[in-house]
Design a protein around this motif. Structure first.
Motif, PDB file in Angstrom:
ATOM      1  N   THR A 211     -38.028 -46.229  16.683  1.00 40.01           N
ATOM      2  CA  THR A 211     -38.839 -45.848  15.523  1.00 40.01           C
ATOM      3  C   THR A 211     -39.919 -44.857  15.924  1.00 40.01           C
ATOM      4  O   THR A 211     -40.208 -43.887  15.209  1.00 40.01           O
ATOM      5  CB  THR A 211     -39.495 -47.093  14.902  1.00 40.01           C
ATOM      6  OG1 THR A 211     -38.483 -48.028  14.538  1.00 40.01           O
ATOM      7  CG2 THR A 211     -40.313 -46.719  13.675  1.00 40.01           C
ATOM      8  N   MET A 212     -40.502 -45.078  17.112  1.00 44.49           N
ATOM      9  CA  MET A 212     -41.587 -44.211  17.581  1.00 44.49           C
ATOM     10  C   MET A 212     -41.091 -42.790  17.837  1.00 44.49           C
ATOM     11  O   MET A 212     -41.692 -41.817  17.370  1.00 44.49           O
ATOM     12  CB  MET A 212     -42.213 -44.797  18.849  1.00 44.49           C
ATOM     13  CG  MET A 212     -43.438 -44.032  19.337  1.00 44.49           C
ATOM     14  SD  MET A 212     -44.203 -44.809  20.765  1.00 44.49           S
ATOM     15  CE  MET A 212     -44.793 -46.337  20.039  1.00 44.49           C
ATOM     16  N   VAL A 213     -39.973 -42.646  18.576  1.00 49.50           N
ATOM     17  CA  VAL A 213     -39.496 -41.296  18.887  1.00 49.50           C
ATOM     18  C   VAL A 213     -38.949 -40.606  17.637  1.00 49.50           C
ATOM     19  O   VAL A 213     -39.060 -39.387  17.485  1.00 49.50           O
ATOM     20  CB  VAL A 213     -38.431 -41.328  20.009  1.00 49.50           C
ATOM     21  CG1 VAL A 213     -39.044 -41.807  21.312  1.00 49.50           C
ATOM     22  CG2 VAL A 213     -37.240 -42.174  19.625  1.00 49.50           C
ATOM     23  N   ARG A 226     -32.538 -30.059  16.702  1.00 53.66           N
ATOM     24  CA  ARG A 226     -32.148 -30.809  17.916  1.00 53.66           C
ATOM     25  C   ARG A 226     -32.648 -32.242  17.875  1.00 53.66           C
ATOM     26  O   ARG A 226     -32.559 -32.954  18.864  1.00 53.66           O
ATOM     27  CB  ARG A 226     -32.730 -30.086  19.143  1.00 53.66           C
ATOM     28  CG  ARG A 226     -32.284 -28.635  19.267  1.00 53.66           C
ATOM     29  CD  ARG A 226     -33.009 -27.941  20.400  1.00 53.66           C
ATOM     30  NE  ARG A 226     -32.771 -28.628  21.661  1.00 53.66           N
ATOM     31  CZ  ARG A 226     -33.545 -28.485  22.747  1.00 53.66           C
ATOM     32  NH1 ARG A 226     -34.613 -27.711  22.689  1.00 53.66           N
ATOM     33  NH2 ARG A 226     -33.262 -29.139  23.855  1.00 53.66           N
ATOM     34  N   LYS A 227     -33.184 -32.640  16.724  1.00 54.30           N
ATOM     35  CA  LYS A 227     -33.825 -33.958  16.635  1.00 54.30           C
ATOM     36  C   LYS A 227     -32.883 -35.091  17.052  1.00 54.30           C
ATOM     37  O   LYS A 227     -33.236 -35.933  17.889  1.00 54.30           O
ATOM     38  CB  LYS A 227     -34.326 -34.189  15.207  1.00 54.30           C
ATOM     39  CG  LYS A 227     -35.003 -35.544  15.011  1.00 54.30           C
ATOM     40  CD  LYS A 227     -35.350 -35.784  13.552  1.00 54.30           C
ATOM     41  CE  LYS A 227     -34.075 -36.015  12.744  1.00 54.30           C
ATOM     42  NZ  LYS A 227     -34.365 -36.414  11.341  1.00 54.30           N
ATOM     43  N   GLU A 232     -31.355 -39.372  20.854  1.00 51.67           N
ATOM     44  CA  GLU A 232     -30.290 -40.061  21.598  1.00 51.67           C
ATOM     45  C   GLU A 232     -30.559 -40.011  23.099  1.00 51.67           C
ATOM     46  O   GLU A 232     -30.438 -41.027  23.808  1.00 51.67           O
ATOM     47  CB  GLU A 232     -28.941 -39.401  21.282  1.00 51.67           C
ATOM     48  CG  GLU A 232     -27.760 -40.058  21.984  1.00 51.67           C
ATOM     49  CD  GLU A 232     -26.457 -39.351  21.682  1.00 51.67           C
ATOM     50  OE1 GLU A 232     -25.483 -39.588  22.434  1.00 51.67           O
ATOM     51  OE2 GLU A 232     -26.401 -38.579  20.713  1.00 51.67           O
ATOM     52  N   LYS A 233     -30.941 -38.834  23.619  1.00 51.82           N
ATOM     53  CA  LYS A 233     -31.218 -38.697  25.054  1.00 51.82           C
ATOM     54  C   LYS A 233     -32.431 -39.531  25.468  1.00 51.82           C
ATOM     55  O   LYS A 233     -32.452 -40.133  26.549  1.00 51.82           O
ATOM     56  CB  LYS A 233     -31.475 -37.215  25.373  1.00 51.82           C
ATOM     57  CG  LYS A 233     -30.249 -36.320  25.258  1.00 51.82           C
ATOM     58  CD  LYS A 233     -29.230 -36.628  26.337  1.00 51.82           C
ATOM     59  CE  LYS A 233     -28.062 -35.625  26.289  1.00 51.82           C
ATOM     60  NZ  LYS A 233     -27.033 -35.940  27.326  1.00 51.82           N
ATOM     61  N   SER A 238     -34.405 -44.201  28.430  1.00 49.41           N
ATOM     62  CA  SER A 238     -35.162 -45.439  28.431  1.00 49.41           C
ATOM     63  C   SER A 238     -34.288 -46.608  28.891  1.00 49.41           C
ATOM     64  O   SER A 238     -34.728 -47.475  29.661  1.00 49.41           O
ATOM     65  CB  SER A 238     -35.713 -45.717  27.033  1.00 49.41           C
ATOM     66  OG  SER A 238     -36.351 -46.973  26.986  1.00 49.41           O
ATOM     67  N   GLN A 239     -33.036 -46.613  28.413  1.00 49.05           N
ATOM     68  CA  GLN A 239     -32.112 -47.682  28.791  1.00 49.05           C
ATOM     69  C   GLN A 239     -31.815 -47.636  30.280  1.00 49.05           C
ATOM     70  O   GLN A 239     -31.796 -48.677  30.961  1.00 49.05           O
ATOM     71  CB  GLN A 239     -30.818 -47.548  27.984  1.00 49.05           C
ATOM     72  CG  GLN A 239     -29.815 -48.676  28.233  1.00 49.05           C
ATOM     73  CD  GLN A 239     -28.558 -48.526  27.381  1.00 49.05           C
ATOM     74  OE1 GLN A 239     -28.436 -47.600  26.595  1.00 49.05           O
ATOM     75  NE2 GLN A 239     -27.625 -49.441  27.563  1.00 49.05           N
ATOM     76  N   GLU A 240     -31.601 -46.418  30.823  1.00 49.90           N
ATOM     77  CA  GLU A 240     -31.318 -46.282  32.254  1.00 49.90           C
ATOM     78  C   GLU A 240     -32.517 -46.698  33.098  1.00 49.90           C
ATOM     79  O   GLU A 240     -32.376 -47.321  34.148  1.00 49.90           O
ATOM     80  CB  GLU A 240     -30.941 -44.829  32.555  1.00 49.90           C
ATOM     81  CG  GLU A 240     -29.588 -44.418  31.980  1.00 49.90           C
ATOM     82  CD  GLU A 240     -29.280 -42.948  32.225  1.00 49.90           C
ATOM     83  OE1 GLU A 240     -30.183 -42.250  32.763  1.00 49.90           O
ATOM     84  OE2 GLU A 240     -28.179 -42.498  31.889  1.00 49.90           O
TER      85      GLU A 240
END
Length: 250
Positions: A211-213, A226-227, A232-233, A238-240
């Motif tokens: 939500t923040m990003v 490019r949003k 997604e990136k 963050s997951q990695e």
């Protein structure tokens, strides 16, 4: 106080022989008087403030006032005239457009007073103001603007507006050289245009990362196309990062 001064004037008027011409000369402020430049910034908190009606008394044929720098008659349709002759010289740039002079008063007999304002030559006060453009040499722009005026023996002030996000490159030395015929330079003053700051998105530490990003990128028009890929990136990174910090099961 104002009432006390009014009573003193009234008392003096009552002592006057009404068959004889009389003039009231005073240094005070009248409520309907128009202030000039520097006077507008002055504080008159303790000065008596009188109404024109408190001065326009039958005993007087002319009321000659000092204090305000601008020539004005505060009783133009009545008798007696209530006149500030004003200063005979300009004091600051707030008075640069005002005519300066003195009053010649004639009283042929009781009840017949006239006055004439006599304008005098005064040293010109010239304010030169311009807005610079980013594409041209700034110093040349200022000097070219100065050339439009006759600054000989004048008191001058130069105000130039600098475009937002543009460096001020005006050479004060060169500008001063261009003003050698002036009597005095009050100031060469830059005015910067402030760019409008971008309003920050309303984000809270209580938001989850997605939500923040999403909120952040939605408030970046330049990243609109490019949003989705950027969000997604970001989530993938963050997951990695989270996986790299997780404890390893033995």
């Amino acid at each position: 106080s104002s009432d006390l001064v009014a009573k003193i004037i009234q008392h003096a008027a009552e002592q006057i022989d009404l068959t004889m011409p009389a003039v009231l000369a005073a240094h005070l402020t009248v409520s309907s008087g128009i202030f000039s430049g520097s006077e507008k910034r002055a504080i008159y908190g303790t000065d008596p403030l009188l109404l024109p009606s408190q001065l326009a008394l039958p005993a007087f044929d002319y009321v000659a006032l000092g204090h305000l720098h601008r020539y004005q008659n505060l009783n133009p349709n009545g008798y007696p005239a209530i006149v500030y002759s004003g200063s005979i010289e300009r004091i600051d740039f707030g008075e640069r457009k005002e005519e300066k002079g003195f009053c010649v008063v004639s009283i042929s007999e009781k009840g017949k007073a006239t006055h004439e304002f006599i304008q005098v030559p005064t040293r010109p006060f010239i304010q030169i103001e311009l807005t610079l453009t980013a594409e041209k040499n700034q110093t040349e722009q200022v000097i070219n603007e100065i050339k439009k005026y006759d600054i000989t023996d004048a008191v001058i002030k130069i105000v130039y507006h600098v475009p937002s996000e543009t460096k001020d490159t005006v050479s004060l030395q060169e500008v001063q050289k261009a003003c050698t015929t002036a009597w005095y330079i009050v100031g060469i003053i830059p005015v910067r245009a402030y760019s409008v700051r971008e309003r920050r998105a309303l984000m809270s530490v209580n938001m989850d990362l997605e939500t923040m990003v999403t909120t952040y990128f939605e408030n970046k028009p330049e990243l609109k196309e490019r949003k989705d890929i950027l969000i997604e990136k970001t989530l993938l990174l963050s997951q990695e990062a989270q996986q790299a910090t997780d404890p390893i099961d033995c």
